[in-house]
Write a protein that holds these residues in place. Structure first.
Motif, PDB file in Angstrom:
ATOM      1  N   ASP A 146       0.860  -1.182   0.000  1.00  0.00           N
ATOM      2  CA  ASP A 146       0.000   0.000   0.000  1.00  0.00           C
ATOM      3  C   ASP A 146       0.896   1.232   0.000  1.00  0.00           C
ATOM      4  O   ASP A 146       1.378   1.664   1.046  1.00  0.00           O
ATOM      5  CB  ASP A 146      -0.902  -0.001   1.240  1.00  0.00           C
ATOM      6  N   PRO A 147       1.174   1.809  -1.191  1.00  0.00           N
ATOM      7  CA  PRO A 147       2.080   2.957  -1.269  1.00  0.00           C
ATOM      8  C   PRO A 147       1.617   4.172  -0.476  1.00  0.00           C
ATOM      9  O   PRO A 147       2.434   4.926   0.039  1.00  0.00           O
ATOM     10  CB  PRO A 147       2.128   3.263  -2.775  1.00  0.00           C
ATOM     11  N   GLN A 148       0.319   4.386  -0.393  1.00  0.00           N
ATOM     12  CA  GLN A 148      -0.168   5.555   0.319  1.00  0.00           C
ATOM     13  C   GLN A 148       0.068   5.454   1.817  1.00  0.00           C
ATOM     14  O   GLN A 148       0.325   6.450   2.479  1.00  0.00           O
ATOM     15  CB  GLN A 148      -1.662   5.757   0.031  1.00  0.00           C
ATOM     16  N   ARG A 149      -0.032   4.258   2.348  1.00  0.00           N
ATOM     17  CA  ARG A 149       0.160   4.056   3.784  1.00  0.00           C
ATOM     18  C   ARG A 149       1.538   3.492   4.119  1.00  0.00           C
ATOM     19  O   ARG A 149       1.858   3.290   5.294  1.00  0.00           O
ATOM     20  CB  ARG A 149      -0.926   3.131   4.338  1.00  0.00           C
ATOM     21  N   HIS A 150       2.327   3.238   3.099  1.00  0.00           N
ATOM     22  CA  HIS A 150       3.681   2.695   3.273  1.00  0.00           C
ATOM     23  C   HIS A 150       3.635   1.409   4.101  1.00  0.00           C
ATOM     24  O   HIS A 150       4.358   1.242   5.082  1.00  0.00           O
ATOM     25  CB  HIS A 150       4.594   3.730   3.946  1.00  0.00           C
ATOM     26  N   ARG A 151       2.762   0.493   3.707  1.00  0.00           N
ATOM     27  CA  ARG A 151       2.625  -0.769   4.422  1.00  0.00           C
ATOM     28  C   ARG A 151       2.809  -1.945   3.461  1.00  0.00           C
ATOM     29  O   ARG A 151       2.360  -1.889   2.314  1.00  0.00           O
ATOM     30  CB  ARG A 151       1.277  -0.849   5.129  1.00  0.00           C
ATOM     31  N   VAL A 152       3.465  -2.978   3.965  1.00  0.00           N
ATOM     32  CA  VAL A 152       3.760  -4.158   3.165  1.00  0.00           C
ATOM     33  C   VAL A 152       3.355  -5.398   3.952  1.00  0.00           C
ATOM     34  O   VAL A 152       3.635  -5.494   5.161  1.00  0.00           O
ATOM     35  CB  VAL A 152       5.268  -4.241   2.830  1.00  0.00           C
ATOM     36  N   HIS A 153       2.689  -6.336   3.270  1.00  0.00           N
ATOM     37  CA  HIS A 153       2.322  -7.604   3.900  1.00  0.00           C
ATOM     38  C   HIS A 153       2.744  -8.759   3.004  1.00  0.00           C
ATOM     39  O   HIS A 153       2.696  -8.655   1.768  1.00  0.00           O
ATOM     40  CB  HIS A 153       0.811  -7.681   4.147  1.00  0.00           C
ATOM     41  N   TRP A 154       3.162  -9.846   3.627  1.00  0.00           N
ATOM     42  CA  TRP A 154       3.471 -11.076   2.910  1.00  0.00           C
ATOM     43  C   TRP A 154       2.612 -12.186   3.498  1.00  0.00           C
ATOM     44  O   TRP A 154       2.755 -12.547   4.667  1.00  0.00           O
ATOM     45  CB  TRP A 154       4.949 -11.420   3.034  1.00  0.00           C
ATOM     46  N   ASN A 155       1.706 -12.673   2.678  1.00  0.00           N
ATOM     47  CA  ASN A 155       0.793 -13.721   3.121  1.00  0.00           C
ATOM     48  C   ASN A 155       0.053 -13.314   4.404  1.00  0.00           C
ATOM     49  O   ASN A 155      -0.178 -14.127   5.295  1.00  0.00           O
ATOM     50  CB  ASN A 155       1.554 -15.029   3.350  1.00  0.00           C
ATOM     51  N   GLY A 156      -0.276 -12.006   4.493  1.00  0.00           N
ATOM     52  CA  GLY A 156      -1.026 -11.482   5.621  1.00  0.00           C
ATOM     53  C   GLY A 156      -0.189 -10.953   6.762  1.00  0.00           C
ATOM     54  O   GLY A 156      -0.703 -10.242   7.636  1.00  0.00           O
ATOM     55  N   ALA A 157       1.107 -11.261   6.797  1.00  0.00           N
ATOM     56  CA  ALA A 157       1.986 -10.792   7.869  1.00  0.00           C
ATOM     57  C   ALA A 157       2.668  -9.496   7.450  1.00  0.00           C
ATOM     58  O   ALA A 157       3.196  -9.396   6.335  1.00  0.00           O
ATOM     59  CB  ALA A 157       3.032 -11.853   8.198  1.00  0.00           C
ATOM     60  N   GLU A 158       2.672  -8.519   8.337  1.00  0.00           N
ATOM     61  CA  GLU A 158       3.253  -7.212   7.993  1.00  0.00           C
ATOM     62  C   GLU A 158       4.773  -7.264   8.039  1.00  0.00           C
ATOM     63  O   GLU A 158       5.377  -7.883   8.922  1.00  0.00           O
ATOM     64  CB  GLU A 158       2.740  -6.116   8.925  1.00  0.00           C
ATOM     65  N   VAL A 159       5.402  -6.570   7.084  1.00  0.00           N
ATOM     66  CA  VAL A 159       6.852  -6.473   6.995  1.00  0.00           C
ATOM     67  C   VAL A 159       7.203  -4.978   7.002  1.00  0.00           C
ATOM     68  O   VAL A 159       6.736  -4.229   6.145  1.00  0.00           O
ATOM     69  CB  VAL A 159       7.390  -7.130   5.708  1.00  0.00           C
ATOM     70  N   ALA A 160       8.026  -4.547   7.949  1.00  0.00           N
ATOM     71  CA  ALA A 160       8.388  -3.133   8.067  1.00  0.00           C
ATOM     72  C   ALA A 160       9.595  -2.831   7.191  1.00  0.00           C
ATOM     73  O   ALA A 160      10.685  -3.359   7.410  1.00  0.00           O
ATOM     74  CB  ALA A 160       8.696  -2.783   9.521  1.00  0.00           C
ATOM     75  N   LEU A 161       9.400  -1.990   6.173  1.00  0.00           N
ATOM     76  CA  LEU A 161      10.484  -1.603   5.276  1.00  0.00           C
ATOM     77  C   LEU A 161      10.794  -0.127   5.414  1.00  0.00           C
ATOM     78  O   LEU A 161       9.906   0.678   5.690  1.00  0.00           O
ATOM     79  CB  LEU A 161      10.095  -1.888   3.815  1.00  0.00           C
ATOM     80  N   THR A 162      12.061   0.226   5.200  1.00  0.00           N
ATOM     81  CA  THR A 162      12.421   1.632   5.127  1.00  0.00           C
ATOM     82  C   THR A 162      11.884   2.216   3.823  1.00  0.00           C
ATOM     83  O   THR A 162      11.429   1.494   2.925  1.00  0.00           O
ATOM     84  CB  THR A 162      13.940   1.813   5.168  1.00  0.00           C
ATOM     85  N   VAL A 163      11.964   3.522   3.695  1.00  0.00           N
ATOM     86  CA  VAL A 163      11.511   4.182   2.474  1.00  0.00           C
ATOM     87  C   VAL A 163      12.260   3.642   1.259  1.00  0.00           C
ATOM     88  O   VAL A 163      11.668   3.310   0.234  1.00  0.00           O
ATOM     89  CB  VAL A 163      11.697   5.706   2.581  1.00  0.00           C
ATOM     90  N   THR A 164      13.575   3.548   1.369  1.00  0.00           N
ATOM     91  CA  THR A 164      14.379   3.064   0.249  1.00  0.00           C
ATOM     92  C   THR A 164      14.029   1.631  -0.102  1.00  0.00           C
ATOM     93  O   THR A 164      13.867   1.280  -1.277  1.00  0.00           O
ATOM     94  CB  THR A 164      15.874   3.172   0.585  1.00  0.00           C
ATOM     95  N   GLU A 165      13.904   0.769   0.903  1.00  0.00           N
ATOM     96  CA  GLU A 165      13.546  -0.625   0.667  1.00  0.00           C
ATOM     97  C   GLU A 165      12.180  -0.735   0.000  1.00  0.00           C
ATOM     98  O   GLU A 165      11.979  -1.538  -0.909  1.00  0.00           O
ATOM     99  CB  GLU A 165      13.557  -1.390   1.992  1.00  0.00           C
TER     100      GLU A 165
END
Length: 235
Positions: A146-165
């Motif tokens: 979700d680019p607007q919320r800067h959120r990433v999930h893999w198979n439902g689990a959230e993964v915290a990435l830096t802006v660059t990542e």
């Protein structure tokens, strides 16, 4: 509203001179000389970006960043020793968004701060007309972004990435199975006023893989094509 920059360094002279320079450019600054105090403040009351020295007593900059990355994707620039290339590599592997070797130009530091803050804004903003950067959620197999919320999930689990990542992964996931060279990924992750070696991308990719493997040990969706670059594949 002016951006808030946290400065973490046990050298009060550096803190004062950098804070004055940033304030003259319109930034709000917070300064910390103690790593433990800084870590708590960065988590409890996050600024827009942190600039952190590596060489500090008690809690050094790398360990501060390591603990911060466990709970936050706050953009961080590390200040490294000019003769310690290993600090730079370890800092990027730990999740730093950028690094600057001491002694450094305040003009360079300000340029890098602005570049990272621009990337933060671009990752959050809607973009009209460009389907690859529309700000719409990206779903590729088990990956959702979700680019607007800067959120990433893999198979439902959230993964915290830096802006660059986030920007690197977004570039790969937007066009799955298409190989992106290191230079292409650099163009996505860094602006022209920030110079980094193309091998920096390798450190970021390793960090991204490590974060995904923490929630899914079988993660293998980023392929390395030696001599060519990287691609995202997940059915």
């Amino acid at each position: 509203m002016p951006a808030t920059i946290a400065l973490v360094d046990d050298d009060r002279n550096i803190l004062t001179s950098v804070a004055v320079a940033l304030q003259a450019e319109g930034f709000v600054t917070r300064v910390y000389t103690d790593g433990d105090v800084a870590l708590k403040a960065l988590i409890d009351n996050p600024p827009d970006l942190a600039v952190c020295d590596i060489k500090m007593p008690k809690l050094d900059g790398l360990e501060l960043l390591r603990r911060l990355r466990a709970v936050s994707a706050l953009p961080v620039i590390l200040l490294t020793s000019k003769d310690q290339e290993s600090d730079e590599a370890e800092g990027l592997a730990t999740g730093a968004d950028d690094y600057i070797a001491k002694p450094f130009s305040q003009r360079l530091l300000i340029a890098r701060i602005r570049a990272i803050l621009r990337r933060v804004e671009l990752s959050r903003a809607d973009s009209d007309g460009d389907s690859e950067n529309s700000g719409e959620p990206i779903v590729r197999g088990r990956l959702s972004m979700d680019p607007q919320r800067h959120r990433v999930h893999w198979n439902g689990a959230e993964v915290a990435l830096t802006v660059t990542e986030f920007l690197i992964l977004e570039a790969l996931a937007t066009r799955p199975d298409v190989v992106k060279s290191r230079n292409q990924l650099l163009d996505v992750a860094y602006h022209d006023d920030v110079y980094v070696d193309d091998r920096t991308i390798d450190s970021h990719i390793k960090r991204i893989r490590r974060k995904f493997k923490a929630v899914a040990p079988d993660f293998d969706a980023i392929d390395t094509l030696y001599g060519a670059g990287y691609r995202f594949t997940d059915d």
